[in-house]
Scaffold this motif. Structure first.
Motif: not given
Lengths: 114, 113
Positions: B32, B34, B36, B44, B46, B96-101, B103
């Motif tokens: 997933y 994203l 920013y 940042p 979204f 999807v959702g709130n796994e660590k991002l 960058f």
């Protein structure tokens, strides 16, 4: 999206001191995270703040240096302990909910250590 | 080891033209993605996201393309506007959702009036 505030917005600190950064959200959220952006660098995850239990730290970050609290679903603090100039960064909290498709970031705290 | 890379640190585009920002990743577990946007002294914001089951997602002037076999994604902004001048980060996560991002290093986009 959630409204997120951070305090302080910026600070200049002396070497060897500690600073606590607060993150407040206007609604209850499942997940809260703390990131660091060093000058000219990307955002790096420090830890996941877990409500009612110890934070989960990423490789390279330890609780003694970055203690985190999360007493409820709308608030968290990050302390930068025994600071050195290398800790000069922007510190950001982010929030999200399980099942949501994104994280939302606070405005950040710009820390300068002399 | 930089798992998400944005190889162009800066990009300048004429107002009204298309801006294309690129991002490459190395971790096959990323599922997933994203984008920013970040203004100075702000956190940042979204912009748009895409799941690996899609190859394109569109939202107004912003379109994200994903080439999973090449481990490459791009953000297209058309037409570009002066307010689009900012630093753009791509981010990736295993789910999807709130796994660590994770960058990328960011691309500074400047729109020239």
């Amino acid at each position: 999206s959630a409204v997120i505030s951070q305090k302080p917005s910026r600070d200049i600190c002396q070497r060897g001191t500690s600073l606590t950064i607060q993150c407040q959200v206007d609604s209850q959220v499942t997940m809260m995270f703390w990131y660091r952006q060093q000058p000219g660098q990307s955002l790096t995850l420090i830890a996941t703040a877990n409500q009612g239990s110890e934070a989960t730290y990423e490789s390279g970050f330890v609780i003694d240096k970055f203690p985190i609290s999360r007493p409820n679903l709308t608030f968290s603090t990050l302390t930068v302990s025994n600071m050195s100039p290398e800790d000069s960064s922007i510190y950001l909290c982010s929030v999200g909910d399980r099942g949501s498709d994104t994280q939302y970031f606070g405005p950040g705290t710009r820390l300068t250590v002399l | 080891d930089q798992q998400v890379k944005q190889n162009s640190p800066s990009l300048s585009v004429q107002e009204g033209r298309i801006s294309i920002l690129n991002c490459d990743y190395t971790n096959s577990m990323f599922d997933y993605f994203l984008w920013y946007k970040k203004y100075p002294a702000e956190g940042p914001t979204f912009l748009i996201s895409i799941s690996s089951i899609k190859d394109k997602n569109e939202d107004g002037r912003f379109t994200v393309f994903l080439n999973k076999s090449a481990k490459h994604l791009s953000l297209h902004i058309v037409p570009s506007q002066p307010g689009d001048s900012a630093v753009y980060f791509c981010a990736a996560t295993p789910g999807v959702g709130n796994e660590k991002l994770t960058f990328g290093t960011g691309t500074r986009l400047t729109i020239i009036p």
